[in-house]
Design a protein around this motif. Structure first.
Motif, short mmCIF file in Angstrom:
data_model
loop_
_atom_site.label_atom_id
_atom_site.label_comp_id
_atom_site.label_asym_id
_atom_site.label_seq_id
_atom_site.Cartn_x
_atom_site.Cartn_y
_atom_site.Cartn_z
N SER A 126 0.83 -1.21 0.00
CA SER A 126 0.00 0.00 0.00
C SER A 126 0.86 1.26 0.00
O SER A 126 0.65 2.17 -0.82
CB SER A 126 -0.93 0.00 1.21
OG SER A 126 -1.84 -1.09 1.17
N TYR A 130 1.19 3.78 -3.17
CA TYR A 130 0.37 4.97 -2.99
C TYR A 130 0.81 5.79 -1.78
O TYR A 130 1.47 5.28 -0.87
CB TYR A 130 -1.11 4.58 -2.77
CG TYR A 130 -1.75 3.87 -3.92
CD1 TYR A 130 -2.28 4.58 -5.01
CD2 TYR A 130 -1.86 2.47 -3.93
CE1 TYR A 130 -2.88 3.92 -6.05
CE2 TYR A 130 -2.47 1.81 -4.98
CZ TYR A 130 -2.98 2.54 -6.05
OH TYR A 130 -3.58 1.89 -7.09
N SER A 159 -11.00 -1.64 -6.65
CA SER A 159 -9.80 -2.31 -7.13
C SER A 159 -9.52 -3.51 -6.23
O SER A 159 -9.99 -3.58 -5.09
CB SER A 159 -8.60 -1.34 -7.09
OG SER A 159 -7.38 -2.02 -7.27
N ASP A 162 -8.23 -2.97 -2.76
CA ASP A 162 -9.11 -2.67 -1.62
C ASP A 162 -8.83 -3.61 -0.45
O ASP A 162 -8.82 -3.20 0.71
CB ASP A 162 -10.58 -2.81 -2.03
CG ASP A 162 -10.97 -1.82 -3.12
OD1 ASP A 162 -10.23 -0.85 -3.34
OD2 ASP A 162 -12.02 -2.04 -3.75
N TYR A 273 -9.08 6.08 -5.50
CA TYR A 273 -7.66 6.09 -5.89
C TYR A 273 -7.40 7.14 -6.96
O TYR A 273 -8.27 7.42 -7.80
CB TYR A 273 -7.25 4.73 -6.47
CG TYR A 273 -7.43 3.54 -5.57
CD1 TYR A 273 -6.39 3.09 -4.76
CD2 TYR A 273 -8.63 2.84 -5.54
CE1 TYR A 273 -6.54 1.98 -3.95
CE2 TYR A 273 -8.80 1.74 -4.73
CZ TYR A 273 -7.75 1.31 -3.94
OH TYR A 273 -7.92 0.20 -3.14
N VAL A 276 -6.31 3.43 -10.42
CA VAL A 276 -6.77 2.05 -10.21
C VAL A 276 -5.93 1.15 -11.13
O VAL A 276 -5.88 1.37 -12.34
CB VAL A 276 -8.26 1.91 -10.55
CG1 VAL A 276 -8.70 0.46 -10.48
CG2 VAL A 276 -9.10 2.76 -9.59
N ALA A 322 -4.12 7.08 -2.38
CA ALA A 322 -5.21 6.14 -2.13
C ALA A 322 -5.89 6.62 -0.86
O ALA A 322 -5.22 6.82 0.16
CB ALA A 322 -4.69 4.72 -1.97
#
Length: 456
Positions: A126, A130, A159, A162, A273, A276, A322
């Motif tokens: 993550s 992002y 996405s 998630d 986002y 994506v 994100a």
């Protein structure tokens, strides 16, 4: 009795082998399992002290015990009898069918895998891809949820990221249990996902026996206080807008609701986002009018290798932001003793649409879709300010002197992806990428009075 007996070497080796196996199975393995189970119980006890919502005993139960509990459940037993009558087969055939479904659905949760491996991977990916942000008060909102209630996060599905994003952000609260579709039923992914506490569902299955086994697992987990995460849309959005809710899992939860028992808190979660990962795959599926995603393993592998190479050479740019917003919890008790699943689902989806994060890329895509021609830096800054003023949602709070940086970042992001092109210092929308720009603009279109957020 004490005479020497000669036997072949191969027979001696075989006797020793079976003796070793017998000793291990009767004495060594049980002791080893007991040792590790004791250590695991102590580790979970320490873990529960730092979690705002401790892991419930139901989630830690042995998988075998849970399977047995489901297939001997009175409702499942009745469904087995009906299955046998309908298909004109012996009841033991229906029983084995129910066992197969239960083995397929029930996870084998491992606290070590989830918190020792899963959370670390989710956080690394993550933050690597992002700049992750959450709404103000996110930690306090999660910590304030009643510990006596079952919490179910109701999320939009934008996405496959998630899963990782919300798992990482909810790590201090508890371990989430997801419903995962057929796409993940491939070895060795199946084993990993089950150990993370996810359960598999056949989205296209219409068999009454299968639905009953699935329903009873979901209901038992809810009654046991397991923190869950549900995507009511039933799949990824294809055009950027929220999809109408499907009532399957939500109906299962409500069917077993006891007004005198444990409360159920539904927490709307909105995810958005700047980029994506599957955007063009989803758009292509929308244009074809189906949900056959054309992504190939070779394409994914090349994409990953390219990003790794860019990272190693210092040229990698993250995909923007994100954002995750957690809404106010909704108690099922406010819907009476027999809640209406359709009413509840619509209210939860409306709650998601009200808190949907407004992304910089979504704003810029809207600007370029509305533009009559190419725009230079100053014209873009003015257009962005005007769009933010018209937005009825949680638009980014920026001062006038920060708009320049916002526009520069967004143009670099969109330009790198060939969604916009530059010519003589002016930017314009790539004619081949209008559908991509619309995909991102659609996520916030409802804030501008352009219809409901939930696409029909």
């Amino acid at each position: 009795m004490f005479q020497t007996v000669e036997i072949p070497i191969w027979l001696f080796v075989l006797i020793v082998f079976f003796a070793t196996v017998t000793f291990a199975s009767h004495f060594l393995f049980p002791s080893v399992r007991w040792f590790f189970r004791r250590r695991l119980e102590k580790a979970v006890k320490r873990l529960n002290k730092r979690l705002t919502r401790p892991i419930e005993p139901f989630k830690l139960a042995r998988r075998y015990d849970m399977i047995q509990r489901i297939i001997y459940d009175p409702q499942v037993t009745q469904a087995i009898v009906e299955y046998a009558k309908e298909h004109d087969v012996p009841e033991n055939v229906g029983f084995e069918k129910a066992r197969k479904y239960a083995r397929e659905i029930v996870p084998s949760f491992s606290a070590f895998t989830y918190f020792g491996l899963g959370i670390r991977i989710a956080r690394w990916i993550s933050n690597g891809l992002y700049d992750v942000r959450t709404a103000d008060g996110h930690d306090e909102r999660l910590a304030g949820l009643s510990k006596d209630a079952t919490v179910i996060f109701i999320m939009n599905h934008r996405s496959n990221m998630d899963y990782l994003l919300v798992t990482y952000l909810a790590a201090q609260a508890s371990a989430l249990s997801y419903a995962v579709g057929e796409w993940a039923r491939v070895w060795p992914l199946t084993r990993l996902i089950k150990s993370l506490g996810a359960y598999f569902i056949r989205r296209k299955s219409r068999g009454a026996l299968y639905r009953k086994v699935l329903a009873r697992y979901v209901q038992m987990a809810t009654e046991g206080g397991v923190t869950q995460a549900i995507f009511p849309e039933g799949g990824l959005t294809l055009n950027g807008r929220l999809r109408p809710p499907k009532l399957g899992l939500l109906t299962y939860v409500l069917d077993a609701y006891d007004p005198e028992g444990r409360d159920i808190l539904f927490v709307p979660v909105a995810i958005n986002y700047d980029r994506v990962l599957e955007d063009r795959v989803l758009i292509a599926a929308d244009q074809r009018g189906d949900r056959r995603f054309g992504g190939k393993v070779s394409v994914v592998f090349k994409f990953v290798l390219r990003k790794v190479w860019l990272r190693l050479t210092g040229r990698f740019l993250r995909f923007g932001q994100a954002a995750v917003a957690f809404g106010e919890p909704v108690s099922v008790k406010t819907y009476g003793s027999k809640p209406n699943p359709e009413k509840l689902a619509q209210d939860l989806m409306a709650g998601i649409s009200r808190i949907m994060p407004v992304m910089e890329i979504s704003l810029m895509c809207r600007v370029f879709l509305m533009a009559d021609g190419p725009l230079n830096q100053k014209a873009l800054e003015v257009a962005v300010i005007n769009v933010m003023a018209q937005c009825n949602g949680p638009a980014p709070v920026v001062h006038n002197d920060e708009v320049e940086d916002l526009v520069t970042r967004a143009c670099a992001n969109l330009g790198q992806r060939n969604i916009i092109v530059q010519d003589q210092g002016r930017w314009s929308l790539n004619s081949d990428a209008k559908d991509v720009a619309a995909f991102y603009s659609n996520s916030i279109a409802h804030y501008f009075g352009e219809g409901d957020a939930v696409a029909e």
